[in-house]
Motif scaffolding. Structure first.
Motif, short mmCIF file in Angstrom:
data_model
loop_
_atom_site.label_atom_id
_atom_site.label_comp_id
_atom_site.label_asym_id
_atom_site.label_seq_id
_atom_site.Cartn_x
_atom_site.Cartn_y
_atom_site.Cartn_z
N LYS A 112 0.81 -1.21 0.00
CA LYS A 112 0.00 0.00 0.00
C LYS A 112 0.84 1.27 0.00
O LYS A 112 0.34 2.34 -0.36
CB LYS A 112 -0.93 0.00 1.21
N LEU A 113 2.10 1.18 0.42
CA LEU A 113 2.94 2.37 0.35
C LEU A 113 3.30 2.65 -1.12
O LEU A 113 3.10 1.80 -1.99
CB LEU A 113 4.19 2.23 1.22
N SER A 114 3.80 3.84 -1.39
CA SER A 114 4.15 4.23 -2.76
C SER A 114 5.60 3.88 -3.06
O SER A 114 6.47 3.97 -2.17
CB SER A 114 3.94 5.73 -2.96
N ILE A 115 5.86 3.48 -4.30
CA ILE A 115 7.20 3.11 -4.74
C ILE A 115 7.61 4.00 -5.90
O ILE A 115 6.85 4.18 -6.85
CB ILE A 115 7.26 1.64 -5.19
N ILE A 116 8.80 4.55 -5.80
CA ILE A 116 9.43 5.23 -6.93
C ILE A 116 10.63 4.39 -7.33
O ILE A 116 11.48 4.07 -6.50
CB ILE A 116 9.87 6.66 -6.57
N ASN A 117 10.68 4.03 -8.59
CA ASN A 117 11.76 3.20 -9.10
C ASN A 117 13.01 4.05 -9.31
O ASN A 117 13.04 4.95 -10.16
CB ASN A 117 11.33 2.55 -10.42
N GLY A 118 14.06 3.75 -8.56
CA GLY A 118 15.33 4.45 -8.70
C GLY A 118 16.25 3.79 -9.71
O GLY A 118 17.42 4.17 -9.83
N GLY A 119 15.71 2.81 -10.45
CA GLY A 119 16.49 2.09 -11.47
C GLY A 119 16.40 0.61 -11.25
O GLY A 119 16.71 0.12 -10.16
N ASP A 120 15.94 -0.13 -12.29
CA ASP A 120 15.87 -1.59 -12.17
C ASP A 120 16.71 -2.23 -13.26
O ASP A 120 16.41 -2.10 -14.45
CB ASP A 120 14.41 -2.08 -12.26
N GLY A 121 17.79 -2.89 -12.86
CA GLY A 121 18.63 -3.63 -13.79
C GLY A 121 18.94 -2.84 -15.04
O GLY A 121 19.43 -1.71 -14.98
N THR A 122 18.63 -3.43 -16.21
CA THR A 122 18.78 -2.74 -17.48
C THR A 122 17.42 -2.26 -18.00
O THR A 122 17.27 -2.01 -19.20
CB THR A 122 19.44 -3.65 -18.52
N GLY A 123 16.45 -2.17 -17.09
CA GLY A 123 15.08 -1.90 -17.51
C GLY A 123 14.68 -0.45 -17.62
O GLY A 123 14.55 0.09 -18.72
N HIS A 124 14.46 0.23 -16.47
CA HIS A 124 13.84 1.55 -16.48
C HIS A 124 14.48 2.47 -15.45
O HIS A 124 14.96 2.01 -14.41
CB HIS A 124 12.34 1.42 -16.18
N HIS A 125 14.45 3.76 -15.75
CA HIS A 125 15.01 4.76 -14.82
C HIS A 125 14.20 6.05 -14.96
O HIS A 125 14.66 7.03 -15.54
CB HIS A 125 16.47 5.01 -15.16
N PRO A 126 12.96 6.06 -14.44
CA PRO A 126 12.08 7.21 -14.69
C PRO A 126 12.58 8.54 -14.16
O PRO A 126 12.36 9.57 -14.81
CB PRO A 126 10.77 6.79 -14.02
N SER A 127 13.24 8.56 -13.01
CA SER A 127 13.68 9.86 -12.50
C SER A 127 14.80 10.44 -13.35
O SER A 127 14.85 11.66 -13.58
CB SER A 127 14.11 9.76 -11.02
N GLN A 128 15.70 9.59 -13.86
CA GLN A 128 16.74 10.08 -14.76
C GLN A 128 16.11 10.59 -16.05
O GLN A 128 16.50 11.64 -16.58
CB GLN A 128 17.74 8.97 -15.08
N CYS A 129 15.14 9.87 -16.56
CA CYS A 129 14.45 10.29 -17.78
C CYS A 129 13.81 11.66 -17.58
O CYS A 129 13.96 12.55 -18.43
CB CYS A 129 13.41 9.26 -18.18
#
Length: 302
Positions: A112-129
């Motif tokens: 139920k808490l919120s998650i911000i992805n700080g980078g997953d493997g070779t997948g995604h990096h929304p904050s850098q984007c």
């Protein structure tokens, strides 16, 4: 509410986050005195980790320390149980960086808490984007019609994937350059693979990527000098760039490999501006997910 990939945001929401970041840059104040946050970093990080910490402090969040090396994960605790523990204790948001692609799939719908992805493997990096989008927008006041060339270790780069997807949606023309063996066919629908020397002449943005030695199973097949001459931004290539074009890099920079040392801080370079923007965009992301949580709580109460 989570921000895990750029697909979690509409074009309008992306632009709203850029606007919010600009407001923070202009000293807008916003505090969340009753919210608790933690940063769960299972990979090394300087810029992302510290700028999230700075963003959290500027927002007035109560920060709970977490050290992956001393946490119960070392005893076999799963990531899911770690996050559920933090949720039970009372955290509102966690920022997670993890070496596994899409680590968040085992968490979504179950916490139920919120998650911000700080980078997953070779997948995604929304904050850098998003910080890259902010840097580009500050320069050109648009995305539509810009030519952005992403250069280097494409197949191992979560930055390349997130940026290519978002820039395409916003109307930019994206293309890729680098060693053929490091291209990624899963990104072919987002832009062509081109020769670097031609791309240098036509690009508005050259987005150079770090050679990710740690992700190469059999080591890197180029010496530093070979890579720099064939696929790096040399001084000679920089002289062929359009007068208004800029240089970007998510950092850390391997000086003299991806970019000539003399160009890292040259007039065209926006590398350190990207880092500065990282604090503001991460403030905007945290504000966004926390506001969404409050809205959901209010709706539930009423």
């Amino acid at each position: 509410m989570h921000i895990l990939t750029m697909d979690d945001l509409t074009n309008e929401q992306m632009l709203e986050l850029l606007h919010a970041a600009e407001q923070y840059k202009s000293n807008k104040q916003c505090t969340f005195h009753s919210a608790f946050a933690a940063n769960l970093f299972f990979e090394n990080s300087t810029r992302t980790k510290i700028s999230f910490e700075m963003a959290e402090r500027r927002l007035g969040l109560s920060m709970i320390s977490f050290d992956a090396q001393t946490a119960s994960i070392q005893k076999g605790e799963t990531l899911y149980d770690t996050v559920k523990t933090l949720e039970a204790i009372g955290l509102d948001v966690v920022v997670i960086r993890h070496m596994e692609d899409r680590y968040f799939d085992e968490l979504t719908g179950r916490v139920k808490l919120s998650i911000i992805n700080g980078g997953d493997g070779t997948g995604h990096h929304p904050s850098q984007c998003l910080l890259d989008l902010l840097t580009i927008y500050q320069e050109f006041q648009r995305f539509n019609g810009l030519t952005v060339t992403i250069v280097g270790d494409i197949s191992h780069s979560r930055v390349a994937r997130s940026n290519a997807e978002a820039l395409n949606r916003l109307g930019a023309y994206v293309q890729f350059a680098g060693p053929q063996e490091w291209m990624d066919s899963s990104l072919d629908h987002l832009g062509p693979n081109v020769e670097l020397d031609q791309a240098v002449k036509e690009s508005d943005v050259l987005m150079m990527l770090r050679v990710q030695h740690e992700r190469h199973a059999f080591g890197v097949s180029f010496s530093k000098d070979q890579y720099h001459q064939q696929y790096g931004l040399t001084e000679e290539r920089e002289r062929k760039m359009k007068p208004s074009s800029i240089i970007m890099h998510p950092a850390p920079v391997n000086r003299g490999v991806e970019i000539a040392d003399s160009l890292v801080e040259c007039d065209r370079s926006r590398i350190f501006k990207q880092m500065e923007n990282g604090v503001y965009i991460r403030m905007a992301m945290l504000q966004y997910v926390l506001n969404q949580r409050e809205a959901i709580k209010h709706e539930f109460v009423n």
